[in-house]
Design a protein around this motif. Structure first.
Motif, short mmCIF file in Angstrom:
data_model
loop_
_atom_site.label_atom_id
_atom_site.label_comp_id
_atom_site.label_asym_id
_atom_site.label_seq_id
_atom_site.Cartn_x
_atom_site.Cartn_y
_atom_site.Cartn_z
N LYS A 109 0.79 -1.21 0.10
CA LYS A 109 -0.21 0.09 0.03
C LYS A 109 0.78 1.27 -0.12
O LYS A 109 0.53 2.05 -0.71
CB LYS A 109 -0.99 -0.09 1.34
CG LYS A 109 -2.07 -1.00 1.42
CD LYS A 109 -3.00 -0.70 2.46
CE LYS A 109 -2.24 -1.19 3.61
NZ LYS A 109 -1.83 -2.63 3.95
N LYS A 113 1.33 4.07 -2.92
CA LYS A 113 1.15 5.43 -2.62
C LYS A 113 1.94 6.40 -3.06
O LYS A 113 1.90 7.44 -3.74
CB LYS A 113 0.41 5.59 -1.13
CG LYS A 113 0.22 6.73 -0.64
CD LYS A 113 1.25 7.63 0.00
CE LYS A 113 1.54 6.68 1.43
NZ LYS A 113 2.75 7.25 2.04
N ASN A 134 -3.15 5.39 7.95
CA ASN A 134 -4.26 4.91 7.12
C ASN A 134 -5.21 4.27 7.89
O ASN A 134 -6.10 3.70 7.32
CB ASN A 134 -3.44 3.99 6.16
CG ASN A 134 -2.94 2.64 7.03
OD1 ASN A 134 -3.02 2.58 8.12
ND2 ASN A 134 -2.00 1.93 6.17
N GLU A 156 -4.04 6.67 1.48
CA GLU A 156 -3.81 5.09 1.79
C GLU A 156 -4.76 4.77 2.89
O GLU A 156 -5.13 5.47 4.01
CB GLU A 156 -2.57 5.00 2.39
CG GLU A 156 -2.09 3.39 2.89
CD GLU A 156 -0.76 3.29 3.32
OE1 GLU A 156 -0.40 2.61 3.93
OE2 GLU A 156 0.20 4.12 2.97
#
Length: 454
Positions: A109, A113, A134, A156
Motif C-alpha cells: 500500500k 501510494k 491509514n 492510503e
C-alpha cells in the motif's frame, strides 16, 4: 473554520465562542500549536481527556470532549470524539475540489501510494498520506492536511476488520481507487482470503458508481471479481497481458530494474531505482493512475525513474562496505517472497544473507506459512539465514528440511547483532525483513551504529 461551524458539522454542543476560528486540529498535546482545536481521543491505554489542561497550556484555543469540562476555553461536547474526528474530516474534505486516489491492498500500500504520488506530481500539486497514517485516526488527520493549493490527494487506507475501509472511503471520497493485491495479512482477524477481498473492495463504498478501480490482474483473488466489476475495473499485470497496461522485458541492473510499459500497442522503456518485481507492480499501478489522470506517458516514465522508497520499507544503505537492505515495516508470505527475490538479485561482490523475523496476525495458519517461507529461503542463493523470533523458528525448520543447513534461529536482539557481526564482511549484502512489531530496525541500529551509512 469557526467553532460554530465545527460544532454544527459534528452535531456537538458548544459552550461559547462560536465566532472563534481555529487553525488546525490536534489529537496530541505534544504537537499542539497556538490556535489549535484539541480533540481528546480515548484509546485502550490512554484517555486524551486527562491531558485537556495540558493542551490548553500549550496553546489550544478550544477543546472537543465527550464529557463536560470545566476550563477557560470553549468546549464542543460530542457523544464520541473518535467518530467526531472522522465526521469533521469528511466535512473538511468536501471543501476541496481535487482528484482523490484511494490506495489499499494486503501488501505494498505505502510504496504504491508513494509511486502514485510521484507520478501525479508531474501534473498536480499532491497531498499524500504521511507514513502509514491509514486508519480511522490517521486518515482524518491526513485530510486535515489539505490546503487550497492542492489539486490531488493520494490517500492510503488500511484495515484489520470488515467495515473499516468502507468507513475510511466514505470519509475520503476517492475518484480513483487502487487495490494492489489480496494476500493473507490480517487473516487472523478475517478468517479467510475471501473476507480479506470483501474488506478491500469496501473502498468502492465511498466512490461514485461510475468511478474506476485499478486492480492487479496477476492476483488470483482480484481476478475472481472480474465479471462482477465489468468495465469499472482497469487492470495491470505482468503475467496477464490483456489489461490496460502490462510490463515485459524485466531485467535487474545492479540496484535498478529496467522494463517496458506496454499500453495501447505502444511501448515505453522505463527504469525504477529499486530491485524486486513488486516495484514493477507499483510502477504499473502508478502508470495506470497517471494515464487516467491525464499525465503523459513520458512524464510517468520520468517520475518512475525518480521514485524513492520511504521510511523502513526496503531502504538500501552501505555500512563499511556491507550493503544492508532494511525492510522492517511489515511482512507477509508474499512480501517475504519479494524480499528473497531482492536479495537473490541485488548486486554485490560478496555473499548474500537474510534475517527473517516473525510475520504477525496470520492466525492458525502462521506455522505453515512461516514454514513455507523457509522452503523459499532455501532456494534464494543465501550464504546464511537467521530466523528472528518465536514464529520464525518455523522458517528455520522449513529451510533445514529443504536441505539448507545454514539456517539459524534466535529470539533476542543481541543474538541477532552477534550473528550479523560474525558472518558479514565488506562486499556482502543482507536483507532484514519482519513485521513492524519485531522492531528489526533496532537490530540494524545496534549492529551498525558505529558505522556511517551511505
Amino acid at each position: 473554520m469557526t467553532l460554530q461551524e465545527i460544532a454544527q458539522a459534528v452535531d456537538g454542543t458548544l459552550t461559547f465562542g462560536g465566532e472563534i476560528r481555529v487553525d488546525e486540529i490536534s489529537t496530541d498535546t505534544r504537537k499542539i500549536r497556538g490556535g489549535s482545536l484539541y480533540l481528546a481521543l480515548k484509546g485502550e491505554r490512554f484517555d486524551g481527556h486527562d491531558f485537556i489542561s495540558k493542551a490548553i497550556e500549550a496553546g489550544a484555543r478550544a477543546v472537543v470532549s465527550d464529557r463536560p469540562v470545566e476550563c477557560s476555553c470553549p468546549v464542543i461536547q460530542v457523544p464520541d470524539t473518535r467518530l467526531a474526528l472522522g465526521t469533521l474530516a469528511a466535512y473538511y474534505r468536501q471543501k476541496f475540489s481535487l482528484l482523490t486516489v484511494g490506495v489499499t491492498g494486503s501488501v505494498g500500500k505505502t510504496s504504491t501510494k508513494e509511486m502514485i504520488a510521484a507520478v501525479l506530481a508531474q501534473g498536480f500539486c499532491v497531498h499524500k498520506t504521511q507514513g502509514n497514517f491509514n486508519n480511522d485516526i490517521g486518515l482524518p488527520m491526513t485530510l486535515f492536511g489539505l490546503e487550497p493549493q492542492h489539486t490531488a490527494a493520494v490517500i492510503e487506507m488500511g484495515m484489520s476488520a470488515l467495515g473499516e475501509i468502507s468507513y475510511l472511503s466514505q470519509l475520503a471520497k476517492p475518484d480513483l481507487a487502487v487495490i494492489t493485491n489480496v494476500g493473507v495479512s490480517h487473516l487472523e482477524n478475517l478468517g479467510s482470503r475471501e473476507n480479506i477481498l470483501k474488506a478491500k473492495l469496501e473502498i468502492l463504498d465511498g466512490m461514485s458508481p461510475n468511478s474506476k478501480i485499478v486492480l492487479n490482474a496477476d492476483n488470483d483473488m482480484l481476478q475472481s471479481v472480474r465479471d462482477s466489476l465489468g468495465e469499472r475495473a482497469v487492470w495491470f499485470g505482468i503475467e496477464q497481458k490483456d489489461g490496460f497496461v502490462f510490463a515485459e522485458h524485466i531485467e535487474e541492473d545492479g540496484d535498478k530494474t529496467r522494463f517496458d510499459f506496454v499500453c495501447g500497442g505502444e511501448r515505453y522503456p522505463a527504469m525504477v531505482p529499486a530491485v524486486g518485481i513488486h516495484n514493477v507492480y507499483n510502477a504499473l499501478a502508478g502508470f495506470t493512475v497517471g494515464m487516467f489522470s491525464g499525465i503523459a506517458p513520458e512524464k510517468i516514465v520520468a517520475a518512475v525513474g525518480e521514485y524513492q522508497n520511504s521510511g523502513l520499507r526496503q531502504s538500501v544503505r552501505e555500512y563499511d562496505g556491507i550493503k544492508v537492505i532494511a525492510d522492517c515495516y511489515n511482512a507477509s508470505p508474499d512480501s517475504m517472497q519479494s524480499a528473497l527475490s531482492v536479495i537473490r538479485t541485488i548486486s554485490c561482490s560478496g555473499k548474500r544473507y537474510a534475517v527473517l523475523g516473525d510475520m504477525l496476525e496470520l492466525g492458525e495458519c502462521s506455522g505453515e506459512m512461516h514454514y513455507k517461507v523457509g522452503k523459499l529461503a532455501a532456494k534464494a542463493g543465501l550464504s546464511g539465514l537467521l530466523c528472528y523470533g518465536e514464529e520464525a523458528k518455523q522458517i528455520a525448520r522449513g529451510a533445514l528440511e529443504a536441505g539448507f543447513d545454514l539456517a539459524e534461529s534466535c529470539t533476542s536482539l543481541q543474538e541477532a547483532v552477534n550473528w550479523l557481526h560474525r558472518v558479514l564482511r565488506p562486499g556482502d549484502a543482507v536483507i532484514l525483513k519482519a513485521s513492524r512489531g519485531m522492531h528489526l530496525e533496532s537490530v540494524i541500529e545496534s549492529a551498525f551504529e558505529k558505522a556511517g551509512g551511505q
